[in-house]
Design an enzyme around this catalytic site. Structure first.
Site, PDB file in Angstrom:
ATOM      1  N   GLU A   1       0.835  -1.212   0.000  1.00 35.52           N
ATOM      2  CA  GLU A   1       0.000   0.000   0.000  1.00 35.52           C
ATOM      3  C   GLU A   1       0.869   1.261   0.000  1.00 35.52           C
ATOM      4  O   GLU A   1       1.778   1.411   0.810  1.00 35.52           O
ATOM      5  CB  GLU A   1      -0.999   0.040   1.146  1.00 35.52           C
ATOM      6  CG  GLU A   1      -2.039   1.167   0.992  1.00 35.52           C
ATOM      7  CD  GLU A   1      -2.756   1.152  -0.353  1.00 35.52           C
ATOM      8  OE1 GLU A   1      -2.174   1.659  -1.344  1.00 35.52           O
ATOM      9  OE2 GLU A   1      -3.870   0.623  -0.431  1.00 35.52           O
TER      10      GLU A   1
ATOM     11  N   ASP B   1      -7.313  -0.081  -3.238  1.00 32.06           N
ATOM     12  CA  ASP B   1      -8.344   0.953  -3.385  1.00 32.06           C
ATOM     13  C   ASP B   1      -9.144   0.753  -4.669  1.00 32.06           C
ATOM     14  O   ASP B   1      -9.771   1.676  -5.161  1.00 32.06           O
ATOM     15  CB  ASP B   1      -7.705   2.347  -3.357  1.00 32.06           C
ATOM     16  CG  ASP B   1      -6.748   2.556  -4.517  1.00 32.06           C
ATOM     17  OD1 ASP B   1      -6.507   1.584  -5.290  1.00 32.06           O
ATOM     18  OD2 ASP B   1      -6.227   3.674  -4.671  1.00 32.06           O
TER      19      ASP B   1
END
Ligand SMILES: *[C@@H]1O[C@H](CO)[C@@H](O)[C@H](O)[C@H]1NC(C)=O
Length: 498
Positions: A221, A297
């Site tokens: 991430e 996401d």
């Protein structure tokens, strides 16, 4: 008996006969999810591997192994999907925990479906054989993604986990992010260290390895990491094996990346050491969802092909991972034909005549750059006949399929861009080749030929309002209209007209 001694007691021959998840269990690092459309990942597994939905009536069926522990029953899919289109709707978890993968919902990025969901994969985009038996992988085009946000048993926070996946090392791009692994549970970027997933592709926005890619990296991430340095690990090589084993594992201030040819040989370690020193990655803040084909996401611009993969709880030993690699090699992944139906001969000159009632005097042609259909007869001008004539070439992106060169514009090919067809000069780029590669199959109406976009196996060459597209059977564009779809994507292959 300790888990370690039970692993040793199994012996190498028994480990190869076992499934990958039997091997992980013997090492005390059991799979908490096991996903594959090609084979059972436990020796005793005979339940559903995946579900497909067909376009003709929207019904579904499940595909299981031909026998316990065996290869998927691709013939059952072929029968169910004959004469129509099929999507992979569910990739079942074989672990018994119910951690199935389904169509990914919208997140920080919206998917292309009208409800913001990602697309589902076409069911026939990635045919292979395992020990000579046909099966299908999951061909992820840009916009395609699967997810499970309510996973039972996965590692969270800084807990240890392992994972592997088998990909097509020749199918990738530089967009974010073709991932398989642990991600956020809310479809949003919740910060550094909130993911731990395998990434495969040639993205260089964050980290990279040596050469020009693609690389196996870890999506942690807000960063694709090739090693401890967030920017570069030159010990992480460009890898492009047709069948590629990829491994990532992570525990308390330790993690590793490995890779190898899934069809032969052993794994190599590209990184094994401490966590990145950038803030947020030690300790990790893993959330435990599972994603396939997208970023945490829902970034969904990437492409790749997934054949099998698992997630474990616990940090697998190198010995266990080596035994899993031996098992994968023993499954004997191999390529197989990408096409069916009427033969297309490389170098030959062809025409493609529409079969839709009321349009059967029209041929796939071009006017300037626009691909359309034109009424062509023996009395038509030579110029028009040439505009409706195509030379079959080996597929620019995949020689198991074809590209169609314009008869009157040498060096220009039919390609799609934003799903509209055009005739354009080959610029030699990876994207051009992919957008100009098509895989014919038996016509959906039971006659002739239907011609699938190699890079979007949910899309076929269609005429709609006499203009050419690559269209899906139902979808957000007007040219995706399900009404008349089968006939509009079915063509009679004839000799060149000029
Ligand atoms: C299948 O479902 C879609 C979406 O709900 C719908 O638009 C389409 O008409 C259905 N097709 C058939 C053949 O029932």
């Amino acid at each position: 008996m300790s888990s370690r001694s039970s692993f040793v007691a199994l012996g190498l021959a028994a480990l190869v006969a076992a499934g990958p998840c039997d091997i992980y269990a013997s090492g005390g690092t059991a799979c908490i999810a096991a996903h594959s459309t090609t084979r059972a990942l436990y020796n005793a597994f005979s339940g559903p591997l995946y579900q497909v939905k067909r376009g003709s009536d929207n019904t579904t069926t499940t595909i299981s192994p031909r026998s316990a522990g065996g290869v998927a029953n691709a013939a059952a899919q072929d029968n169910f999907c004959a004469g129509t289109t099929c999507l992979i709707t569910i990739i079942y978890d074989q672990s018994g925990r119910g951690n199935h993968l389904t169509q990914a919902p919208p997140g920080g990025f919206r998917g292309p479906e009208s409800n913001g969901y990602d697309n589902l994969a076409g069911a026939i985009g990635a045919p292979v054989t395992l020990n000579g038996q046909k099966a299908y992988g999951v061909f992820v085009s840009p916009g395609t993604g699967y997810r499970n946000n309510r996973v039972s048993g996965s590692a969270v926070r800084d807990q240890p986990e392992g994972m592997y996946a088998v990909f097509d090392g020749t199918h990738y791009n530089s967009a974010c992010c073709f991932d398989y692994g642990n991600a956020e549970t809310n479809n949003l970027d919740t910060g550094n260290g909130h993911m731990e997933a395998i990434y495969f592709g040639s993205n260089t926005i964050w980290g990279r390895g040596s050469g020009s890619g693609p690389w196996i990296m870890a999506d942690l991430e807000n960063g694709l990491f090739s090693g401890q340095d967030p920017k570069l690990n030159s010990a992480n090589p460009t890898v492009s094996n047709r069948f590629l084993t990829t491994v990532v594992k992570g525990g308390a201030n330790k993690w590793a990346i490995k890779g190898g040819n899934a069809a032969a040989g052993t794994l190599s370690t590209y990184y094994d050491g401490a966590r990145p020193t950038v803030r947020g990655y030690n300790p990790m803040s893993k959330e435990g969802a599972i994603i396939l084909g997208i970023g945490g996401d829902n970034s969904n611009g990437a492409q790749g092909t997934f054949y099998e993969g698992v997630m474990t709880y616990g940090y697998p030993t190198d010995a266990v991972e080596n035994a899993v690699q031996a098992n994968i090699v023993a499954a004997r992944y191999a390529t197989t034909s990408m096409v069916s139906g009427p033969a297309y001969n490389v170098g030959s000159s062809i025409s493609l005549r529409a079969t839709t009632s009321g349009y059967t005097d029209r041929y796939l042609a071009h006017t300037g750059a626009t691909v359309n259909t034109q009424v062509v007869s023996s009395s038509s001008s030579t110029a028009l006949k040439r505009q409706a004539t195509w030379t079959v070439r080996a597929g620019l992106a995949n020689r198991a399929c074809y590209s169609f060169e314009s008869n009157d514009r040498a060096g220009s090919f039919i390609r799609h861009s934003d799903f509209a067809l055009s005739v354009a000069a080959n610029d030699g780029s990876k994207l051009f080749g992919e957008d100009a590669t098509f895989c014919p199959q038996a016509g959906l109406t039971g006659t002739g030929s239907s011609i699938r976009a190699w890079g979007y196996p949910t899309r076929w060459i269609r005429h709609y309002a006499n203009v050419g597209y690559v269209a899906s059977n139902g979808g957000v564009h007007t040219f995706d209209n399900a009404a008349g779809f089968d006939a509009d994507v079915t063509w009679v292959v004839g000799s060149g007209l000029a």
